[in-house]
Design a protein around this motif. Structure first.
Motif: not given
Length: 384
Positions: A141-157
């Motif tokens: 799923y595209p948005m599973v990749w988006q979720a992973r990006h948000m985590v690994t890029s630090g958006m969630l700290g």
């Protein structure tokens, strides 16, 4: 560019997952189904081949004959990729035979029924030039990749907490009495040592490790069987810990009456949280601590999506893409790897390490459920 020649083992008429794989493989025009051993039932096998326009001479009575005959054909005629959609106990034997015969393998999950046999398969894959892909479809799923990006890029700290749940209701009754899928999925000789936890719990576990990009290192879990006479678990849960220090809860159940396929993950860091739901897969809800919540949406050209998510979207925003498209993303990435002569694992596709992680998870759940010890360590096998 010629389509990649594909053969299928299993997936005869009446088999849900075989049709899903064929639809997904055909979505981007990358594959052509040229042969198959679709069913041990001769009539079903022939009927399936006829319906799929497979040449009768390449409709094989069994998978052994299929591999032997196809490997003897000229290189520009024989199948290149074997798709395995049989019950679990045949996944490893067929995969090993196919890889040793020189074919690439795309297999329905789980990779096998035990850690030992999947480890043997891993050794065979590493010793050959073949590719191996595993159908952990939700990771397409595209948005599973988006979720992973948000985590690994630090958006969630710094990640503190993860909740993943996978409730289904289809085994709430005594389905084994009349449902062929239920019969083999609850048979330990065919399905393996676990039921619901091996079938859908491994999806939840794989989703956690993928989105967090952080392996689970310990769990405290229990397995339950609610339907009287059922031989495998139909429900379970675990507390989990990750290598980086996050804690969480994993739930997988097939006796949640009325539920359909409600896989969901929530992740929380010290700067915000996110949520993704499989039954509404085109959205990731983002809850930053210092701003109103936002919703990231799938679709070509959508602002704010990472490259990995954007590249897996086929249509503009507002045109839903779902389960078939997610699996098609795995097939298309696998096709790229075949054309690029990659070895072992296709970029963007779960491979044998994901399969081994699933076995490690199952073993830990079995050990923890049968023990009074609070925490059971999880091996780091498959994490590299």
């Amino acid at each position: 560019m010629q389509p990649i020649r594909m053969g299928m083992i299993g997936g005869g008429e009446g088999a849900f997952i075989g049709a899903v794989h064929r639809h997904a493989a055909g979505l981007d025009g990358q594959y052509q189904l040229v042969c198959g051993a679709f069913s041990r039932n001769e009539d079903n096998n022939v009927i399936t081949a006829t319906a799929l326009n497979v040449n009768p001479s390449r409709c094989y009575a069994n998978w052994q004959t299929m591999l032997q005959t196809e490997s003897s054909l000229p290189e520009d005629e024989r199948m290149q990729v074997v798709v395995i959609v049989t019950p679990n106990n045949l996944h490893v034997p067929i995969s090993i035979a196919a890889i040793n015969a020189g074919f690439h393998v795309f297999c329905e999950k789980p990779a096998g029924v035990s850690f030992a046999e999947v480890k043997e398969l891993q050794d065979v894959i590493y010793a050959n030039n073949s590719l191996y892909g595993l159908a952990h479809t939700y990771l397409g799923y595209p948005m599973v990749w988006q979720a992973r990006h948000m985590v690994t890029s630090g958006m969630l700290g710094n990640i503190r907490k993860v909740y993943v749940e996978y409730p289904q209701g289809w085994l709430s009754g005594e389905e084994e009495t009349h449902n062929k899928q239920a019969q083999w999925r609850t048979d330990p000789a065919i399905s393996g040592a676990t039921g619901a936890m091996g079938d859908i719990g491994t999806h939840a576990f794989g989703l956690v490790e993928f989105v967090l990009n952080d392996p689970v290192t310990a769990l405290s879990g229990e397995l339950y069987t609610h339907v009287e006479g059922r031989r495998l678990d139909d429900d379970g849960a675990a507390l989990i810990k990750t290598k980086s220090g996050a804690t969480g809860v994993l739930i997988a159940s097939q006796v949640c009456a009325g539920e359909e396929n409600a896989l969901k993950i929530r992740v929380y860091g010290d700067k915000g949280g996110l949520e993704w739901r499989q039954m509404e897969p085109n959205s990731v809800i983002y809850r930053p601590t210092d701003a109103p919540f936002q919703v990231f949406r799938a679709g070509q050209g959508q602002v704010g999506l990472c490259d990995e998510a954007s590249s897996r979207c086929r249509v503009p925003a507002g045109h839903p893409e779902g389960y078939l498209e997610a699996m098609a993303n795995l097939y298309t990435d696998f096709a790229k790897a075949v054309r690029n002569n990659q070895k072992g694992k296709a970029d963007g596709v779960p491979g044998i390490n994901s399969g081994l992680r699933g076995m490690v998870f199952i073993d830990a759940m079995l050990a923890s459920s049968g023990s009074d010890t609070k925490w059971t360590s999880i091996s780091d096998e498959g994490t590299n």
